[in-house]
Write a protein that holds these residues in place. Sequence first.
Motif, PDB file in Angstrom:
ATOM      1  N   LEU A   9       0.835  -1.203   0.000  1.00 26.21           N
ATOM      2  CA  LEU A   9       0.000   0.000   0.000  1.00 26.21           C
ATOM      3  C   LEU A   9       0.867   1.249   0.000  1.00 26.21           C
ATOM      4  N   ARG A  10       1.862   1.269   0.894  1.00 27.12           N
ATOM      5  CA  ARG A  10       2.713   2.456   0.987  1.00 27.12           C
ATOM      6  C   ARG A  10       3.448   2.698  -0.326  1.00 27.12           C
ATOM      7  N   ARG A  11       3.973   1.615  -0.938  1.00 30.92           N
ATOM      8  CA  ARG A  11       4.704   1.779  -2.199  1.00 30.92           C
ATOM      9  C   ARG A  11       3.757   2.232  -3.294  1.00 30.92           C
ATOM     10  N   PHE A  12       2.559   1.689  -3.289  1.00 29.75           N
ATOM     11  CA  PHE A  12       1.584   2.031  -4.318  1.00 29.75           C
ATOM     12  C   PHE A  12       1.284   3.527  -4.311  1.00 29.75           C
ATOM     13  N   ILE A  13       1.120   4.093  -3.109  1.00 31.09           N
ATOM     14  CA  ILE A  13       0.728   5.495  -3.011  1.00 31.09           C
ATOM     15  C   ILE A  13       1.787   6.411  -3.619  1.00 31.09           C
ATOM     16  N   ILE A  14       3.059   6.157  -3.292  1.00 26.36           N
ATOM     17  CA  ILE A  14       4.086   7.052  -3.827  1.00 26.36           C
ATOM     18  C   ILE A  14       4.340   6.760  -5.312  1.00 26.36           C
ATOM     19  N   LEU A  15       4.178   5.497  -5.692  1.00 27.07           N
ATOM     20  CA  LEU A  15       4.388   5.136  -7.093  1.00 27.07           C
ATOM     21  C   LEU A  15       3.357   5.829  -7.964  1.00 27.07           C
ATOM     22  N   LYS A  16       2.120   5.824  -7.514  1.00 26.38           N
ATOM     23  CA  LYS A  16       1.052   6.455  -8.287  1.00 26.38           C
ATOM     24  C   LYS A  16       1.334   7.943  -8.457  1.00 26.38           C
ATOM     25  N   LYS A  17       1.769   8.569  -7.356  1.00 26.44           N
ATOM     26  CA  LYS A  17       2.057  10.004  -7.406  1.00 26.44           C
ATOM     27  C   LYS A  17       3.192  10.273  -8.405  1.00 26.44           C
ATOM     28  N   THR A  18       4.220   9.420  -8.356  1.00 26.90           N
ATOM     29  CA  THR A  18       5.364   9.609  -9.256  1.00 26.90           C
ATOM     30  C   THR A  18       4.958   9.382 -10.699  1.00 26.90           C
ATOM     31  N   LEU A  19       4.182   8.337 -10.936  1.00 31.10           N
ATOM     32  CA  LEU A  19       3.772   8.028 -12.306  1.00 31.10           C
ATOM     33  C   LEU A  19       2.980   9.163 -12.923  1.00 31.10           C
ATOM     34  N   GLN A  20       2.187   9.837 -12.115  1.00 29.50           N
ATOM     35  CA  GLN A  20       1.396  10.948 -12.641  1.00 29.50           C
ATOM     36  C   GLN A  20       2.294  12.049 -13.165  1.00 29.50           C
ATOM     37  N   GLN A  21       3.451  12.246 -12.493  1.00 28.83           N
ATOM     38  CA  GLN A  21       4.374  13.252 -12.998  1.00 28.83           C
ATOM     39  C   GLN A  21       4.963  12.830 -14.341  1.00 28.83           C
TER      40      GLN A  21
END
Lengths: 668, 165, 329
Positions: free
Chosen positions: B89-101
Motif C-alpha cells: 500500500l505504501r509503495r503504491f501510493i508514492i508510485l502512483k504520485k510519481t507516475l502521474q508526474q
Amino acid sequence: MTEKIGVYVCHCGTNIAGIVDVEDVAKWAAEKLQRRGVVIARDYKFMCSSLGQELIEKDIKELGLTRVVVAACSPHLHEKTFRNACKNAGLNPYLCELVSIREQVSWVHTDKVVATEKSKAIVSGGVERVIWHEPLEPLRVPIHPATLVVGGGIAGIQAALEIADAGYHVYMVEREPSIGGHMAQFDKTFPTLDCSACILTPKMVDVGNHPNITLLTWAEVTNVDGYVGNFQATIRQKARCVNTELCTGCGICWEKCPKKVIDDVFEAGLGKRKAIYTPFPQAVPRYPVLDKANCTYFLKGTCKACEKFCPTGAIDFTQQDEFLQIDVGQIILATGWDLFDVRRMPQYGYGRLANVFTSLEFERLSNASGPTGGKIVLRDGVTPPASVAIVHCVGSRDKNYNPYCSSICCMQSLKFAHLVHERTGAEVYNCYIDIRTPSKGYEEFYQRLLEEGTHFIRGKVAEVTNAYRTPEEEGKLIVQVEDTLIGKQRRIPVDMVILSAGLEPRHDAKEVGRLFGISCSADGWYIERHPKLDPVATMTDGVYIAGVVQGPKDIPASVAQGAAAAARALGKIQQKEVAMEPIRATINEDKCSGCRMCNTLCPFNAILFHEDKMVSEVNPALCQGCGTCVAACPAGAISGTGFSNEQILAQLDGLLLLNIKRLEEIPA
Amino acid sequence: MSEQTDINKPFEPVIIGFTCNWCSYRAADMAGTARMKYSPNIRLIRLMCSGRLDPTFVLKAFAGGADGVMITGCHPGDCHYVEQNYKALRRFIILKKTLQQFGIEAGRIKLLWASAAEGAFFTEEVNKFVEQVRALGPLQWPTSGGGLEKMFAVPEHMLVKEVTV
Amino acid sequence: MSTNGKPKFAMYWAASCGGCEIAVLNIHEKILDVDANFEVVFWPVAMDAKYKDVEAMEDGSILLTLFNGAIRNDENEHIAKLLRRKSKLLVAFGSCANEGCMPALANLSSVKDMVDTAFTTITTDNPQNIRPNTSYTVPEGELYIPTLYPVVRTLDQVVPVDYYMPGCPPESHQIAAVIDLVIQVLQGKAELPPAGSVIGAGGSTVCDECPRTRNEKKIKKFERIQNIMIDPELCILEQGVLCSGPATRSGCDAPCPKAGSPCIGCYGPAEGAEDYGSRLMTAVASVIDSNDPAEIERIFEGIPDPAGQFYRFNLAGSLLRFSKSAWKE
C-alpha cells in the motif's frame, strides 16, 4: 548456454481445448520460442494423468531437457504433480513451471481467438521465467511433537484424544471454566436421541484424566510466534481464585455462596448460577471459578463464605492471572460457534414476548439438569404449553442476515418437535422453508416426526405477535405465516414459540484467527486450504481447523474433522520433520551496506542486524518467503529464491511478448 | 503491443495483474472454477505476497507496453504474512504520485484487496479496470515498440557537419 | 601510435556543466602523470582542436576517451558517434553521460515548453517573442545550429560504451585511482576489468562509507534540511531528511553525509539495480510508519516532487526515461 526447454500444453479434456486451440499453442511455442531454448512442445489430453507425466519424464531422459513448462490448470492443483514427474526423471523439481491457461483463460473467457493468443503469451511468460529457475532443495525443519488444541468442544476433544492416545502430548486450551462446548448444553442428540451428556461426558473425563493432555480451562491464547513445527504460544491462565492443588471439587463453596447470578453462557440466560461456580455438574475439570465481577467480596469486601466453608482452604482471593509459554509443533483450532442473535429480528418478538425461546434456551429447558429439571414449561416455570410453534431458518438462508444454511437446524427443530410431543402432548407446528435431512438416519427421523402428528407448514414465518384479533387468539402468541402448499395466509395461536436460530462464527473469530495467522471468509468462518479436498488444513502450515469453525455442521461431521485434523498432525509428528518450500530471501553481505531499511519489515523477525559487521542477515529457518524485503532493499542486496527479480521480470517480458519482438528484429 | 490499427475496432488495452498466492490469486482461481467471465485483456503474474511488489515491475510493465497495471493482495489485516500488504500500500501510493508526474494517469494503476473467497468481486473489478483503462486510451510508451527512433529523426541537411572554410 | 609514441587521450563535454573537467584537474599533481603517460589529442576545455582533426584520425587510434555530458542535441550525438569510432576505450564519465544527470530532468517537459519558458522569463528582453530557429539564411548560405532532440539520452543509448564512471562529478580520488589503473595496464602490470563494468566506484551503497549510527527505520514525516538541526552522529534519514544514501552506489566516500548534508544520489544506482528511482522509492515507502492510506498520503506530501526527488540524477537512464509531455505532440 541456452537451456533445453520442454513445453506441454494440456487439453484437460475439453476444459481447455474447448476454448483454447491447444495444438496451435504448442506449435507456436515450438516455432517462435525455439531460439529461446524450446526443443519440444507437445499438447496432450490430460497432462496430470500417468501417461501425461510419462511424456515429460521420457522427454527429460531422451532429449536431456533442463527445464519444463506445463500449460494447464492452476499451480495450486498440480504443481506438485509435475514437480514429482521431473524428480522421477532426475531433473530438480524446481526447474518446472506450471502456468494456468484454464482458470485464467479457458474458464473465464469466451472468445476462442483471443483466448488462444492469451495462452500463447502465458506460455511465453512461463518459458522466459523458467530459464531463470535454479535447482533448489526444500528446507527441512524438525517438528515439535506436542500439539496445541484450542477449544474444548466435541471437535477439539476428539482431536486431543486421538493425538494423546497415539502417545503424543496435547495442550488443550478452553476459555470457559469447563470443556464440553455447546454439546454439553444439549439434552438429546439427533437422530438417535442419545442423551448428549451421556455420550459426551465419558470423553470429557478421558481428556481430564489423560496423562498426555495438559488441560487448561478458564484460559486463552494471547500470542503465537514461530512457524510449523516450532510454535511458541503464550497462554493467559485466568485467575480462578481457587487453588487447584487443594481443591477436591466437593462443591461446598458454591452451595454456600449467597450470590446468585443469571447464567447467560451455559444456561443461555434461562437459569442462575452462583458467583463461584462450575458451569454444570459434570464439568471437567471439577475446579470452580470465581466470577470477580459478581462476587460480593470483590464488590463490597464482605462475605467470603466460600473461604470460610472450604474444607481444604483452596479459596485464594489474591490469585492473579498467570502467563505460560508453551512450545508446540502444530495447532488445531476448534473454537466453535455463537448463536445468531434473534433480537436482530424484532418481528419474532424475542425479549418482548415472554414465551418466545431460542433454540439454546429450549435445550436448557428440556435438559434434565437444566433450570426446570427437564420439564417443558412456559416462562412462568410452571405451565406446560398446549401448543408450540417451531420456526426454522431464523437468521439463516436470509439475505438480510446470513445467506448460508446452518445445516443442523432442521434436524434440531424435528428433535424439538419430538421432545415436545413426548413430554407435553402439545400440538406442534414446524414452520419450514425446506426440510434438510441428508445424513444417516436423518430422513427416517423426519418420517417418524411426520407419523407422530407434527404439523408441517411450508412457509417462512413473517411475524410472532400477541396482538390478537379473535377471542381464540387472546393470551396466545400468534404465528403469522403463509402456508405456501395451500396458498393461504395462516394465523396460528400457540403458547410457545421456539426459534431455531442459525449458527454464526464466534464474535471474535477474526481476531483469534489473526493470532494464528489464518483468515476468515466473507461469512466469517475460517478458510480451509481447499473446500473439497482439504477441509481441515489452512493456508498456514501447521495450523488446522476442525468443527463448526470451518462452517456449520453436525456432531458426527465435527468429530470426523477433529479426528482428521489429529491424523494430519500425527502424520507430521511421525515424520519428525517437515519439508518447507525453499522460497527464501538471502542477503548478499558484500552488497549490503547496513542501511537497516529491511530490519523493520519482517513480521517473523527473520532479519537480524550484525553490529560488528554492519550488515543485515536473513535467518532461513524463520523466513517465510514473502519477498517484502527483496522488494524493499535499496541496494538490491536481497535476493529471493523461487520469485527472484530475474524470474518475475522475465515472465513480464514474456507475457508482453517482448521476447518475440526482439527475436523478430534479429535475423535468424 | 496494444492495437489501434482499425478505427472501427475498439482499443484493447493490455493489463498486467500482480496477484498474491494466498488471496487474490486464489480469488482468480475461484473465478475460474465458478466459470465467471472477465475481459481477457488482463495477464496475471503470481507473487507470493503483494509485499513482493517492487515498483520496478510496474515501471517495466509500462515501459514494456502495458496500458494498465493492477496490483492485488489480501485485505488489510488478513495478509498471510501478517502485515506485508501494508508495505505494498505504501509503495503504491508514492508510485502512483510519481507516475502521474511522468504523464501516466492515476487511472492506469490500481490497487485491489481481494480474499480467496471473492472470485465474483475479482471478476467485477477486473472488468471495471479494463474499461477504465480502455477509456484512457493506449499508453504506447515509446520504449516498447519502435516509437523511440521517430523522436530522433533530424532532417539530413540540418545535421551538424564540419564547416570547412 | 602517436607522433611521440604515447597512447592518445581525449576528453569531451556534451550537455554538461564543466564540473567533470574540473574534477579531472582536481587530481592536482597527478595531472602530470596524465601528461607523462598520454598524449592529449582532444580536450576542448584545455586545448584548441577542431572536429576535423578528430575526423582525420584513424579509427580506434585514441586509446582512452572520457566522454562526459548527456546527449541533448544532434551535435552531441554526432561527436559521440565520432569519438566512438576513433576510440578504443570509450568511458561514460560522470552522471550526465551515465544516466542523464541534471540535463535529463528536462525529460519531464517538452522542448517547446522549455524554450518558451527560457525566452519569456521576466528578465528576458524579447519584445517580438522570438524563438530560436535551427537554421538561418545569410548571404553566404544557410547557417545551422544543433537541433534539440525531444528527449535527453545517456551516452550508451547512442553508442556502445566500454566503461562507466559515475558521480557528479566523479570524486577526484576515484579519477586518480582509475588513471593509475590504466597506467598499470599500459605497463602490463594489471588487467582491465570486464567490458561494461562500472569503474571508480564501490560495490555497495553510500551507507557503507557513512560513519553515522543507524537504527531501525521508521518515517513519520519528511523534513526539509533547513528546518531542523541535524544531529551529527545519527543517520540523516532517521532524522526525517530524505537521504538517498541507501540507494546510491558507494565509492565517493560519503562526503555529503559526513558534512551534514543528505546524499542526493549522484553516484547512481547500486550494482545490478535497473532503475534508481524505484529502488529509492520502494525503500523509503516500505518504512513509512503508518498503515492508514490517508495518513500515508499526508506523510508523502513531504515529498512534493517525487519524480524529481527519486530521479534527480537518473531520469534518462531510468526505465521510463521521460515523461509523456516530452514526447507527445
